[in-house]
Structure formats: C-alpha cells, structure tokens
Design an enzyme around this catalytic site. Sequence first.
Site, PDB file in Angstrom:
ATOM      1  N   THR A  34       4.221   9.178 -30.597  1.00  0.00           N
ATOM      2  CA  THR A  34       3.692   8.309 -31.667  1.00  0.00           C
ATOM      3  C   THR A  34       2.168   8.313 -31.666  1.00  0.00           C
ATOM      4  O   THR A  34       1.548   8.230 -32.726  1.00  0.00           O
ATOM      5  CB  THR A  34       4.200   6.857 -31.546  1.00  0.00           C
ATOM      6  OG1 THR A  34       3.888   6.350 -30.247  1.00  0.00           O
ATOM      7  CG2 THR A  34       5.695   6.759 -31.775  1.00  0.00           C
ATOM      8  N   GLN A 109      13.902  14.703 -25.669  1.00  0.00           N
ATOM      9  CA  GLN A 109      14.721  14.536 -26.874  1.00  0.00           C
ATOM     10  C   GLN A 109      13.907  14.903 -28.102  1.00  0.00           C
ATOM     11  O   GLN A 109      14.419  14.904 -29.210  1.00  0.00           O
ATOM     12  CB  GLN A 109      15.164  13.070 -26.997  1.00  0.00           C
ATOM     13  CG  GLN A 109      15.979  12.578 -25.821  1.00  0.00           C
ATOM     14  CD  GLN A 109      16.179  11.067 -25.876  1.00  0.00           C
ATOM     15  OE1 GLN A 109      17.016  10.560 -26.608  1.00  0.00           O
ATOM     16  NE2 GLN A 109      15.389  10.344 -25.116  1.00  0.00           N
ATOM     17  N   VAL A 111      11.666  17.008 -30.807  1.00  0.00           N
ATOM     18  CA  VAL A 111      11.842  18.312 -31.446  1.00  0.00           C
ATOM     19  C   VAL A 111      10.492  18.863 -31.908  1.00  0.00           C
ATOM     20  O   VAL A 111      10.420  19.851 -32.600  1.00  0.00           O
ATOM     21  CB  VAL A 111      12.816  18.192 -32.642  1.00  0.00           C
ATOM     22  CG1 VAL A 111      14.210  17.802 -32.161  1.00  0.00           C
ATOM     23  CG2 VAL A 111      12.331  17.170 -33.684  1.00  0.00           C
ATOM     24  N   HIS A 129      17.421  18.421 -27.850  1.00  0.00           N
ATOM     25  CA  HIS A 129      17.765  18.308 -29.273  1.00  0.00           C
ATOM     26  C   HIS A 129      17.177  19.447 -30.100  1.00  0.00           C
ATOM     27  O   HIS A 129      17.042  19.338 -31.317  1.00  0.00           O
ATOM     28  CB  HIS A 129      17.310  16.947 -29.828  1.00  0.00           C
ATOM     29  CG  HIS A 129      18.107  15.799 -29.267  1.00  0.00           C
ATOM     30  ND1 HIS A 129      17.655  14.499 -29.251  1.00  0.00           N
ATOM     31  CD2 HIS A 129      19.332  15.765 -28.685  1.00  0.00           C
ATOM     32  CE1 HIS A 129      18.573  13.722 -28.676  1.00  0.00           C
ATOM     33  NE2 HIS A 129      19.586  14.471 -28.325  1.00  0.00           N
ATOM     34  N   ASN A 228       8.119   2.260 -21.284  1.00  0.00           N
ATOM     35  CA  ASN A 228       8.464   2.136 -22.708  1.00  0.00           C
ATOM     36  C   ASN A 228       7.979   0.787 -23.243  1.00  0.00           C
ATOM     37  O   ASN A 228       8.098  -0.227 -22.560  1.00  0.00           O
ATOM     38  CB  ASN A 228       9.987   2.248 -22.899  1.00  0.00           C
ATOM     39  CG  ASN A 228      10.358   2.542 -24.331  1.00  0.00           C
ATOM     40  OD1 ASN A 228       9.904   3.536 -24.890  1.00  0.00           O
ATOM     41  ND2 ASN A 228      11.159   1.698 -24.943  1.00  0.00           N
TER      42      ASN A 228
HETATM   43  P1  NAD Z   1      13.453   5.927 -30.347  1.00  0.00           P
HETATM   44  O1  NAD Z   1      12.787   5.959 -31.678  1.00  0.00           O
HETATM   45  O2  NAD Z   1      14.839   5.431 -30.265  1.00  0.00           O
HETATM   46  O3  NAD Z   1      12.599   5.061 -29.320  1.00  0.00           O
HETATM   47  C1  NAD Z   1      11.252   5.291 -29.068  1.00  0.00           C
HETATM   48  C2  NAD Z   1      10.771   4.198 -28.107  1.00  0.00           C
HETATM   49  O4  NAD Z   1       9.398   4.488 -27.772  1.00  0.00           O
HETATM   50  C3  NAD Z   1      10.799   2.794 -28.708  1.00  0.00           C
HETATM   51  O5  NAD Z   1      11.515   1.942 -27.846  1.00  0.00           O
HETATM   52  C4  NAD Z   1       9.315   2.394 -28.812  1.00  0.00           C
HETATM   53  O6  NAD Z   1       9.089   1.041 -28.521  1.00  0.00           O
HETATM   54  C5  NAD Z   1       8.667   3.265 -27.761  1.00  0.00           C
HETATM   55  N1  NAD Z   1       7.267   3.622 -28.052  1.00  0.00           N
HETATM   56  C6  NAD Z   1       6.775   4.079 -29.218  1.00  0.00           C
HETATM   57  N2  NAD Z   1       5.464   4.370 -29.103  1.00  0.00           N
HETATM   58  C7  NAD Z   1       5.105   4.043 -27.824  1.00  0.00           C
HETATM   59  C8  NAD Z   1       3.881   4.110 -27.101  1.00  0.00           C
HETATM   60  N3  NAD Z   1       2.749   4.572 -27.651  1.00  0.00           N
HETATM   61  N4  NAD Z   1       3.874   3.685 -25.811  1.00  0.00           N
HETATM   62  C9  NAD Z   1       5.017   3.207 -25.233  1.00  0.00           C
HETATM   63  N5  NAD Z   1       6.212   3.158 -25.869  1.00  0.00           N
HETATM   64  C10 NAD Z   1       6.246   3.569 -27.147  1.00  0.00           C
HETATM   65  O7  NAD Z   1      13.313   7.368 -29.760  1.00  0.00           O
HETATM   66  P2  NAD Z   1      14.328   8.214 -28.901  1.00  0.00           P
HETATM   67  O8  NAD Z   1      15.018   7.371 -27.873  1.00  0.00           O
HETATM   68  O9  NAD Z   1      13.569   9.394 -28.449  1.00  0.00           O
HETATM   69  O10 NAD Z   1      15.472   8.656 -29.921  1.00  0.00           O
HETATM   70  C11 NAD Z   1      15.223   9.072 -31.207  1.00  0.00           C
HETATM   71  C12 NAD Z   1      15.836  10.397 -31.540  1.00  0.00           C
HETATM   72  O11 NAD Z   1      15.095  10.887 -32.623  1.00  0.00           O
HETATM   73  C13 NAD Z   1      15.731  11.414 -30.468  1.00  0.00           C
HETATM   74  O12 NAD Z   1      16.964  11.985 -30.363  1.00  0.00           O
HETATM   75  C14 NAD Z   1      14.714  12.457 -30.963  1.00  0.00           C
HETATM   76  O13 NAD Z   1      15.320  13.732 -30.951  1.00  0.00           O
HETATM   77  C15 NAD Z   1      14.473  12.139 -32.397  1.00  0.00           C
HETATM   78  N6  NAD Z   1      13.044  12.033 -32.805  1.00  0.00           N
HETATM   79  C16 NAD Z   1      12.134  12.943 -32.361  1.00  0.00           C
HETATM   80  C17 NAD Z   1      10.803  12.822 -32.740  1.00  0.00           C
HETATM   81  C18 NAD Z   1       9.804  13.825 -32.207  1.00  0.00           C
HETATM   82  O14 NAD Z   1      10.183  14.964 -31.930  1.00  0.00           O
HETATM   83  N7  NAD Z   1       8.542  13.458 -32.038  1.00  0.00           N
HETATM   84  C19 NAD Z   1      10.376  11.794 -33.579  1.00  0.00           C
HETATM   85  C20 NAD Z   1      11.349  10.873 -34.029  1.00  0.00           C
HETATM   86  C21 NAD Z   1      12.675  11.008 -33.617  1.00  0.00           C
END
Ligand code: NAD
Length: 257
Positions: A34, A109, A111, A129, A228
């Site tokens: 993020t 996880q 991508v 993934h 997290n």
């Molecule tokens: P999720 O969206 O379920 O959870 C992300 C977690 O990260 C949240 O609990 C949030 O509070 C925390 N978070 C966000 N920014 C943060 C920061 N700067 N510092 C600390 N914590 C922070 O994500 P997930 O569990 O990875 O599952 C989502 C699914 O979606 C995965 O399977 C993934 O493949 C996919 N996905 C991937 C991407 C990517 O590749 N960047 C982006 C979105 C979703």
Amino acid sequence: MPDPLAPDADLEQIAAWLREARHVTVLTGAGISTESGIPDFRGPQGVWTKNPAAEKTATLQYYVADPEIRRQAWQNRLNSEMWSAEPNDAHRALVDLEQRDALHGLVTQNVDGLHLAAGQSPEVIVEIHGNVREAKCIACGWRGPMQETLDRVRAGEDDPACLHCGGILKSATISFGENLVPEDLDRSQLMAGRADVFLAIGTSLGVYPAAGLPEVALRNNARLVILNAEETPFDPLAAAVVRGRLGEVLPAIANLV
Ligand code: NAD
C-alpha cells in the site's frame, strides 16, 4: 496464550528472535504494497471496502459467466497502479533481512512483483497467487506477456479472446475459485514447516490456503510474529504483534538484526 507485545514495544526482542533463528519464513500480503500506492482489498482504503462489487472481477465463476465483468477487469488491469509502482522501504527491509541471513523463504500473496523488483532472490520467493506480468488462456493454457494483451485492449478489443483457441483470457493470477499451483503450495508449506520464526506481514490472514501457512508453522513450534495495521484471527496465537506502518516497522527491525 502469549501476551502480544504492545505496539512497537519491543522490536529488539523480535530482532533477537530473527538473529537466533535457523530458518525464517515470511508471508506477505497486500498491506506491504500500500505504501507503494497499490491499494489492498480489505484495509480501510481497500478496493473491496470501498466497492464490494469489485470482488466479482477477482472471482473465476463471475469472470467466466459474465462478459461485462471481464470488460471491467480488463479496464482495471489497463489502469492498474501496479504498472508504475516501485518497491518501498518495507520491501527493501526484507532484502536486507535476506542479506543478513535472517530471511530464508518468502511466500507472497501479492501479484505485483515488487519483492523481485526490490532485489529479493528469486529462489527464496513463492508467488502463491501468481503475478500480473503474464496473461493466460483458461481453455488451452496459453501464456504470454500481459502487455501484449493489454495492447489489444488499448486498440479497442474490450474482452480479448485467445488467439490460439478463442478461449477466455485473464491475468496469470489465481482468482477466487481457482486452484493454486500444486508445486507452489507444496513449497510454501515446506517453508512454513521449516520455520522457527514465521513473520506474517501486511495480511489480514483471512484467505485460505495462504492463511493456513501460519497454522503449519505453529504446529511445528515456530514463533509467530504478526506485523499488520489491523487485527487478524491469529493475533491471540502470536508471540508478538506490531501494528505500526510497515515502511517504518520493517526497516527498524532489519536495522536491529
Ligand atoms: P488484505 O487486503 O486482506 O489485507 C491487507 C492488510 O494489510 C490489512 O489488514 C491492512 O490493515 C494491512 N495494511 C495495509 N497497509 C498497511 C501498512 N502500510 N502497514 C501495516 N499494515 C497495513 O490483503 P491480503 O491478506 O494480502 O489478501 C488480499 C488478496 O488480494 C491476496 O490474495 C492478494 O493476492 C490480493 N491482492 C494483491 C495486491 C498486490 O499484489 N499488491 C493488492 C490487493 C490484493
């Protein structure tokens, strides 16, 4: 049940566990990216938190059944933040940990390919993934560079079909309702089972089978450390929970190792 550490209370303790460990396995989720400008799905600014209908574009059953969902998915891919995103301090801290012999396996996880872009060794990474760099045909299994298929979308094909068999194309990522690649799952479980410290980073730990990896690690007596911003279902089982921003917390830990 162990008491989680107060937020940011004892990063030195975590660093000491990493120094002493023989095998450190890391699981990362969307939260680590993020700060590179890629929104997560379920965090406060998450794509699905803001628009629950968006989940359908990532669900195979809807994607196959509905051309409108596919058109939306191709527009999302075209305009994705992922194409311009750069690794951030949290990705770089994991590279530091590997160089300090304090990271031996990394299951992501994500991508977005940012761990590789940060310089993490490909041999330690499992992209469980898949990744967005390739497109694939769900009928004949053809794979090719994503940008070539996106060029067809830019040229006006709003739901490009496979040029070999006419089948439905998608990104070479694992959608909901789609099976993981068995070898990737096997490698991930091996890495989790080998860990004496297992770090879960930026993941809500809500999606199986990836969320099963901390279970494997705990069964093998690993220390579970969760970094997290929000609560996860595994917090009560963790030896430490830190809720700070990953771009600050991870470099701070890596510097102490
Ligand atoms: P999720 O969206 O379920 O959870 C992300 C977690 O990260 C949240 O609990 C949030 O509070 C925390 N978070 C966000 N920014 C943060 C920061 N700067 N510092 C600390 N914590 C922070 O994500 P997930 O569990 O990875 O599952 C989502 C699914 O979606 C995965 O399977 C993934 O493949 C996919 N996905 C991937 C991407 C990517 O590749 N960047 C982006 C979105 C979703």
